[in-house]
Write an enzyme that holds these catalytic residues in place. Structure first.
Site, PDB file in Angstrom:
ATOM      1  N   HIS A  37       0.820  -1.207   0.000  1.00 11.16           N
ATOM      2  CA  HIS A  37       0.000   0.000   0.000  1.00 11.16           C
ATOM      3  C   HIS A  37       0.859   1.264   0.000  1.00 11.16           C
ATOM      4  O   HIS A  37       0.458   2.287  -0.548  1.00 11.16           O
ATOM      5  CB  HIS A  37      -0.937   0.000   1.210  1.00 11.16           C
ATOM      6  CG  HIS A  37      -1.966  -1.084   1.165  1.00 11.16           C
ATOM      7  ND1 HIS A  37      -1.856  -2.232   1.915  1.00 11.16           N
ATOM      8  CD2 HIS A  37      -3.108  -1.214   0.446  1.00 11.16           C
ATOM      9  CE1 HIS A  37      -2.897  -3.013   1.679  1.00 11.16           C
ATOM     10  NE2 HIS A  37      -3.666  -2.428   0.800  1.00 11.16           N
ATOM     11  N   VAL A 185       3.679  -9.321  -1.174  1.00  6.44           N
ATOM     12  CA  VAL A 185       3.381  -8.811   0.161  1.00  6.44           C
ATOM     13  C   VAL A 185       1.868  -8.640   0.260  1.00  6.44           C
ATOM     14  O   VAL A 185       1.254  -7.924  -0.534  1.00  6.44           O
ATOM     15  CB  VAL A 185       4.097  -7.474   0.408  1.00  6.44           C
ATOM     16  CG1 VAL A 185       3.676  -6.879   1.744  1.00  6.44           C
ATOM     17  CG2 VAL A 185       5.602  -7.663   0.359  1.00  6.44           C
TER      18      VAL A 185
END
Length: 281
Positions: A37, A185
């Site tokens: 993110h 991830v």
């Protein structure tokens, strides 16, 4: 964090009044934020002046109330991370705010493609995802929406929704962030123990095998990927497909040129997805 639609509209009116010509980027998330993110926020800063992040655990994306309740929520950590990145607007509504009628809400349909690959095991998933994405586009009115490439089917379907529903929104993407073991991830990867991580690392290895054998044709490509997974009982393979990036439909034998290899599997009860660009010879 802003939790109401009225609060979001008021805040967006403020930032737009202060910078009338500013471009707005939207990053939609379901929270439990991680390094992937962070890259999305950096990318948003490259393509826009104002960055809006939504943090919403969308119940329409889950198979059951129990699965929805079990999804990890880290609102305090998420807020600190987004503040440290200088995000301009954080919208974190609860389910009743964004879906006042719950699952009875008007929905966007992903159509037949929404029932393939990810949609085959989660037929509710893409309709729920697109429904909330459309709501966010309507509320935020972004110039650009930013997505990671780990879920390429999501990116494809959002682009198609934008085209079909005439949203004036561009799409920017970010390459998948990977750990040293090659795994993307993600929140679910972060929930695996060491033994399960070692098993899950065979998934990107299978995609590497597919890419290395793509010049021999589609059958050899898929066979090589399957061989890379053999003998690992912790992996329950759900699908392994090679698709045309332009249509997201399976490629035919004899096809040559760029393609996408898609994989999904369950490891220790956690469902993982990945993909790789390949070139069929």
């Amino acid at each position: 964090m802003i939790s109401t639609i009225d609060g979001l509209r008021a805040r967006l009116a403020e930032v737009r009044a202060a910078a009338p010509d500013a471009r707005v980027a939207l990053i939609s998330t379901i929270g439990a934020l991680h390094d992937g993110h962070i890259d999305l926020v950096h990318r948003a800063r490259e393509v826009a002046d104002i960055v809006v992040v939504s943090v919403f655990v969308n119940p329409l994306r889950f198979a059951s109330p129990a699965e929805f309740a079990a999804y990890p929520r880290t609102p305090d950590d998420d807020a600190r991370l987004l503040e440290s990145l200088g995000v301009d607007v954080v919208f974190a509504p609860d389910a009743k705010e964004l879906l006042p009628d719950g699952s009875a809400t008007t929905k966007v349909s992903a159509g037949d493609l929404g029932l393939r690959y990810e949609g085959r095991s989660r037929p509710f998933y893409f309709d729920g995802l697109l429904t909330v994405e459309a709501k966010l586009f309507h509320l935020v009115r972004p110039d650009v929406a930013v997505y990671g490439e780990r879920d390429r089917q999501r990116v494809f379907l959002v682009r198609r929704m934008i085209r079909d529903l005439f949203f004036d929104v561009e799409v920017a993407t970010v390459e998948t962030v990977r750990g040293d073991d090659g795994l993307p991830v993600s929140t679910r990867v972060g929930m695996l123990d060491d033994r399960d991580l070692a098993a899950a690392a065979l998934l990107p290895a299978a995609l590497d095998a597919a890419a290395a054998n793509a010049d021999r044709g589609i059958d050899a490509c898929i066979a090589a990927a399957q061989s890379a997974l053999m003998g690992e009982p912790r992996i329950r393979l759900e699908y392994l497909s090679v698709v045309d990036p332009a249509t997201f439909l399976p490629v035919d034998e004899g096809t040559s040129g760029p393609a996408l290899a898609l994989i999904a599997a369950t490891v220790a009860g956690h469902r993982l997805i990945d993909n790789a660009e390949i070139y069929l010879g």
